[in-house]
Write an enzyme that holds these catalytic residues in place. Structure first.
Site, short mmCIF file in Angstrom:
data_model
loop_
_atom_site.label_atom_id
_atom_site.label_comp_id
_atom_site.label_asym_id
_atom_site.label_seq_id
_atom_site.Cartn_x
_atom_site.Cartn_y
_atom_site.Cartn_z
CB SER A 120 1.71 5.11 0.96
OG SER A 120 1.89 5.95 -0.15
CE LYS A 148 -1.66 8.00 -0.22
NZ LYS A 148 -0.23 7.73 -0.43
CB SER A 187 -1.49 4.10 -2.21
OG SER A 187 -0.74 4.74 -1.20
#
Length: 433
Positions: free
Chosen positions: A69, A72, A129
């Site tokens: 993640s 992101k 997230s």
């Protein structure tokens, strides 16, 4: 377009005092390790002095790893570019597709056919997230998540993240989605410097959406003094990842830890590395200059090109702000600073097309962005699908911003430039770096 101030993010940064039990528990989770133990419990890491760009510590910083993640951060970098370019604002509703709604957890549980505002999607990525929110952003800006991955990858390479490839906007498992600790360090520095007002959202500790309250996964925000971001990540393949930024007084460190065995060990390793190298951090910021060789993983800084700067007639040089890179981007091996101005959401051509069309060079980023927008508006069909961006170079003590469109073959770049000139729009066709 709305202008962000600290007051916008403030409601989501505030949080009520933790109970004594919670504080004690948090302290146990984040208890620092010895540096030797910390080093053994992570696969890769880098600590950077954000004031000077000096690398203070590395472990396998150029080893390819799954970003999970941490992906992101780039998703938001591209989104912030759209916001700054005025292509959307914080209240713009983003449509939720079946594909986006079907992403694996962690997610908000968005429903196909519904919408989510940009500001909520941003905070969902930062705190929860949320993979569905990441896919929503990708599809609304890039048409498809695959196209958005191409935008992310080209942006990464233009920023100097030469080892990074993105295939999706969330970080869900994909064997081709790879990065390095060094590249993630570069991204962290760039997002906070290129979009300082938007970067403030990474301090968000809690986010409430449709009656549910979400807590930021970055536990350093709650228990490590001076932490102002930025993002955690985890998949089975990647292990536990963290990119973090800590500022105390005049010192500022950025760290990346990849491949922790557990979330607690990852956090403890980051704290230990920050503590160990804090004394070496500078209190003085560098005044421009090159992003140093150690951060790019080379033995010497890339040399500036000797090619002259191209500028539109009538452009008057003026002082430009300090940056972390240097080099005339006309030449091979030079570093590039990219600030997307996404007037079209998706490049129609693959990244193998290695020519650019440049429409001007300016001494301020705003002038370069305005030029891109004007040219895009006048020649929208001609430039359909070609990624707009700015790349910087130094001329004397002044930083210049080249306004370019990417994704051309040599013949296409030359024919496009000829067509633009017939429209009284100055340009040059040149090979990409």
């Amino acid at each position: 377009m709305k202008v962000l101030t600290r007051s916008f993010w403030a409601p989501w940064r505030r949080f009520s005092s933790l109970s004594l039990a919670a504080v004690i528990g948090l302290g146990a989770v984040l208890a620092p390790l010895s540096e030797a133990v910390a080093d053994r419990r992570i696969r890769a890491a880098i600590i950077i002095d954000a004031n000077t760009n000096k690398v203070l510590y590395t472990k396998s910083a150029d080893a390819l790893r799954s970003p999970a993640s941490l992906t992101k951060i780039m998703t938001l970098y591209v989104l912030f570019a759209y916001l700054r370019a005025g292509r959307l604002d914080l209240d713009t509703p983003l449509k939720v597709s079946k594909h986006a709604a079907g992403q694996s957890p962690t997610k908000l549980g968005l429903k196909p056919g519904s919408t989510i505002k940009v500001k909520d999607a941003i905070k969902a990525l930062v705190t929860k997230s949320a993979n569905d929110a990441a896919a929503v952003i990708a599809e609304n800006l890039g048409g498809t998540e695959e196209n958005f991955g191409k935008i992310m990858t080209e942006t990464a390479h233009n920023l100097g993240m030469k080892s990074t490839t993105f295939r999706n906007a969330s970080g869900l498992p994909n064997k081709e989605q790879l990065t390095t600790a060094r590249d993630m360090g570069i991204l962290a520095l760039r997002i906070m410097r290129d979009y300082p007002k938007y970067y403030e959202v990474f301090e968000t500790k809690y986010f409430t959406y449709k009656g549910r309250r979400y807590r930021n996964h970055n536990r350093l925000l709650f228990g490590y003094k001076g932490t102002d971001g930025i993002k955690t990540g985890y998949t089975r393949a990647s292990g536990f990842n963290l990119t973090a930024s800590v500022q105390r007084s005049d010192k500022h460190l950025v760290g990346v830890v990849l491949g922790g065995r557990t979330g607690a060990q990852r956090d403890a390793a980051m704290r230990t590395l920050f503590d160990k190298h804090w004394r070496k951090a500078s209190t003085k910021k560098s005044k421009g200059g090159a992003l140093i060789a150690s951060l790019f993983g080379t033995s010497t800084p890339p040399p500036p090109s000797r090619k002259p700067a191209y500028a539109l007639a009538g452009n008057t040089p003026s002082p430009a702000p300090a940056t972390i890179e240097q080099g005339d981007v006309s030449g091979p091996g030079d570093t590039v600073r990219t600030s997307l101005s996404p007037n079209r959401p998706a490049p129609r051509r693959a990244t193998r097309d290695t020519y650019h069309v440049q429409v001007g060079a300016f001494t301020t980023s705003g002038d370069a962005q305005n030029r891109l927008g004007m040219v895009q508006q006048r020649a929208s069909k001609l430039l359909n699908g070609h990624l707009p961006f700015t790349a910087t170079f130094m001329k004397g003590d002044t930083e210049w911003y080249r306004a370019r469109f990417a994704g051309f073959s040599k013949n296409d770049a030359q024919s496009t430039c000829a067509a633009l000139k017939r429209m009284k729009l100055e340009c040059i066709a040149l090979s990409a770096e």
